[in-house]
Design an enzyme around this catalytic site. Structure first.
Site, PDB file in Angstrom:
ATOM      1  N   MET A 155       0.846  -1.199   0.000  1.00 16.45           N
ATOM      2  CA  MET A 155       0.000   0.000   0.000  1.00 16.45           C
ATOM      3  C   MET A 155       0.879   1.245   0.000  1.00 16.45           C
ATOM      4  O   MET A 155       0.828   2.075   0.896  1.00 16.45           O
ATOM      5  CB  MET A 155      -0.929  -0.034   1.216  1.00 16.45           C
ATOM      6  CG  MET A 155      -2.052   0.975   1.174  1.00 16.45           C
ATOM      7  SD  MET A 155      -3.158   0.774  -0.224  1.00 16.45           S
ATOM      8  CE  MET A 155      -4.540  -0.095   0.534  1.00 16.45           C
ATOM      9  N   GLY A 156       1.704   1.365  -1.045  1.00 17.38           N
ATOM     10  CA  GLY A 156       2.494   2.591  -1.238  1.00 17.38           C
ATOM     11  C   GLY A 156       1.710   3.524  -2.152  1.00 17.38           C
ATOM     12  O   GLY A 156       0.473   3.513  -2.166  1.00 17.38           O
ATOM     13  N   ARG A 238       6.537  -6.320 -10.405  1.00 22.19           N
ATOM     14  CA  ARG A 238       7.675  -7.002 -11.022  1.00 22.19           C
ATOM     15  C   ARG A 238       7.368  -8.496 -11.062  1.00 22.19           C
ATOM     16  O   ARG A 238       6.887  -9.061 -10.074  1.00 22.19           O
ATOM     17  CB  ARG A 238       8.967  -6.762 -10.221  1.00 22.19           C
ATOM     18  CG  ARG A 238       9.587  -5.376 -10.419  1.00 22.19           C
ATOM     19  CD  ARG A 238      10.115  -5.159 -11.829  1.00 22.19           C
ATOM     20  NE  ARG A 238      10.772  -3.869 -11.978  1.00 22.19           N
ATOM     21  CZ  ARG A 238      10.169  -2.745 -12.385  1.00 22.19           C
ATOM     22  NH1 ARG A 238       8.889  -2.747 -12.675  1.00 22.19           N
ATOM     23  NH2 ARG A 238      10.853  -1.621 -12.509  1.00 22.19           N
ATOM     24  N   GLU A 267      11.491 -11.155 -19.268  1.00 20.13           N
ATOM     25  CA  GLU A 267      10.921 -10.184 -20.223  1.00 20.13           C
ATOM     26  C   GLU A 267      11.963  -9.862 -21.277  1.00 20.13           C
ATOM     27  O   GLU A 267      13.135  -9.687 -20.932  1.00 20.13           O
ATOM     28  CB  GLU A 267      10.529  -8.904 -19.476  1.00 20.13           C
ATOM     29  CG  GLU A 267       9.415  -9.130 -18.464  1.00 20.13           C
ATOM     30  CD  GLU A 267       8.989  -7.863 -17.734  1.00 20.13           C
ATOM     31  OE1 GLU A 267       9.420  -6.751 -18.113  1.00 20.13           O
ATOM     32  OE2 GLU A 267       8.207  -7.981 -16.777  1.00 20.13           O
ATOM     33  N   HIS A 286       4.400  -5.284 -20.259  1.00 17.30           N
ATOM     34  CA  HIS A 286       4.981  -4.307 -19.319  1.00 17.30           C
ATOM     35  C   HIS A 286       4.670  -2.862 -19.759  1.00 17.30           C
ATOM     36  O   HIS A 286       5.590  -2.086 -20.054  1.00 17.30           O
ATOM     37  CB  HIS A 286       6.493  -4.532 -19.171  1.00 17.30           C
ATOM     38  CG  HIS A 286       7.046  -3.980 -17.880  1.00 17.30           C
ATOM     39  ND1 HIS A 286       8.072  -4.556 -17.194  1.00 17.30           N
ATOM     40  CD2 HIS A 286       6.703  -2.882 -17.156  1.00 17.30           C
ATOM     41  CE1 HIS A 286       8.355  -3.849 -16.116  1.00 17.30           C
ATOM     42  NE2 HIS A 286       7.527  -2.826 -16.065  1.00 17.30           N
TER      43      HIS A 286
HETATM   44  C1  GLV Z   1       8.357   0.384 -14.648  1.00 22.70           C
HETATM   45  O1  GLV Z   1       8.163  -0.787 -14.509  1.00 22.70           O
HETATM   46  C2  GLV Z   1       8.864   1.211 -13.596  1.00 22.70           C
HETATM   47  O2  GLV Z   1       9.390   0.693 -12.596  1.00 22.70           O
HETATM   48  O3  GLV Z   1       8.773   2.439 -13.731  1.00 22.70           O
END
Ligand code: GLV
Length: 327
Positions: A155-156, A238, A267, A286
């Site tokens: 929860m950032g 991620r 990726e 992504h």
């Molecule tokens: C993208 O994945 C970011 O970390 O900005």
């Protein structure tokens, strides 16, 4: 006095280059493909600063190759591509681009949640392939979003922005993080729970944590086993936070209902990744922060950080404050 020199590892929006060329001599890998490692190591040999993307690994080898380096300015909020401790040891500043991408990434997380719940990509594939012959009562039925329970892991900034969006859908918010976010509890009535409880009680689970040694494979077979068989897992943070093999198995055996993924353990995703064969997963390349405005802001933020770092000013968004000697 000669200008400081910097290297830019990819073609980036012109607005960023305009900031850089004002105060620096620069060289650039002017391509949409990643710079080959040998070229990168050669190019950084003499530079004062490097503008990096999350595709560049900044490790001991990189730092040994860049003898004059003062700053690595990463165009991303995440910086798991960078060995920050090694940079600190070498006296190299590291910056990221927080804040500018929060709302855009939360939009994508919510869009992915909706698309997965209501099977939008599968429905689109179904129509295009000529399979739509009649209206059927249970054709392509999904899960309700309105009035469901949303579990937020992390929860950032982005997790909070997702929680705010969920209020329009009448969702109950549960969350897990290493520390409590009392503001979000007060503002949105979010309930702080253990990780297991979030997994057990939520209809949708969405991950918004950085990748660290503590969060690597945080969600594995045991955790997926705690989720409801009707639950949906969303990951826009991620890939390696989720054990992808365990997720594949859980989706195959219908232990959870579906998953929406914008990030992966490897990726770009190899074409033989077994997830590509499943219908109950929505896969994105992504694109969490990929709006035109936000990607441009990320590039200009990284450029501003880079220029500050090579011109004896302390950049904003320092990830390792100690090496900045100009404060
Ligand atoms: C993208 O994945 C970011 O970390 O900005």
């Amino acid at each position: 006095m000669s200008k400081p020199s910097v290297y830019v590892t990819r073609r980036v929006p012109k607005e960023a280059i305009d900031i850089i060329k004002e105060e620096c001599e620069y060289r650039i890998w002017d391509s949409n493909d990643p710079v080959p490692r040998d070229v990168l190591l050669r190019e950084i040999a003499e530079v004062d600063g490097v503008f990096t993307l999350l595709t560049e690994k900044v490790d001991e080898e990189f730092l040994q190759a860049a003898k004059n380096l003062k700053i690595v300015a990463n165009m991303a909020v995440g910086y798991d591509n960078i060995d920050v401790d090694a940079c600190t040891r070498h006296g190299v500043m590291v910056t990221n681009t927080p804040g500018v991408l929060t709302e855009t990434t939360a939009d994508l997380a919510f869009a992915l949640l909706m698309a997965t719940a209501r099977r939008l990509p599968e429905s689109d594939r179904f129509l295009r392939s000529g399979k739509w012959v009649t209206w059927e009562p249970m054709l392509l039925t999904g899960q309700d979003v309105y009035g469901s329970t949303l579990g937020i892991i992390g929860m950032g900034r982005i997790g909070t922005a997702v929680a705010r969006r969920s209020q329009g859908f009448g969702m109950k918010v549960l969350y897990y993080d290493y520390r409590r976010n009392e503001e979000v509890e007060r503002e949105l009535g979010a309930e702080y729970c253990s990780l297991d409880e979030v997994l057990k009680r939520s209809d949708f689970v969405t991950i918004h944590l950085p990748l660290t040694s503590e969060t690597y494979h945080l969600i594995g077979a045991r955790e997926l086993g705690l989720m409801k068989p009707t639950a949906v897992l969303i990951n826009t943070s991620r890939g390696p936070i989720v054990d992808e093999q365990a997720l594949y198995q859980a989706l195959l055996e219908k232990k959870i209902w579906a998953s929406g993924l914008d990030v992966f353990e490897e990726e770009p995703v190899p074409v033989d990744n077994p997830l590509l064969k499943l219908d109950n997963v929505v896969l994105l390349p992504h694109i969490g922060s990929a709006s035109i405005v936000t990607r441009t802001r990320m590039a200009t933020t990284a450029a501003t950080n880079l220029v500050a770092g090579v011109t004896e000013r302390c950049p904003s968004n320092l990830v390792n404050p100690s090496p900045c000697k100009h404060s």
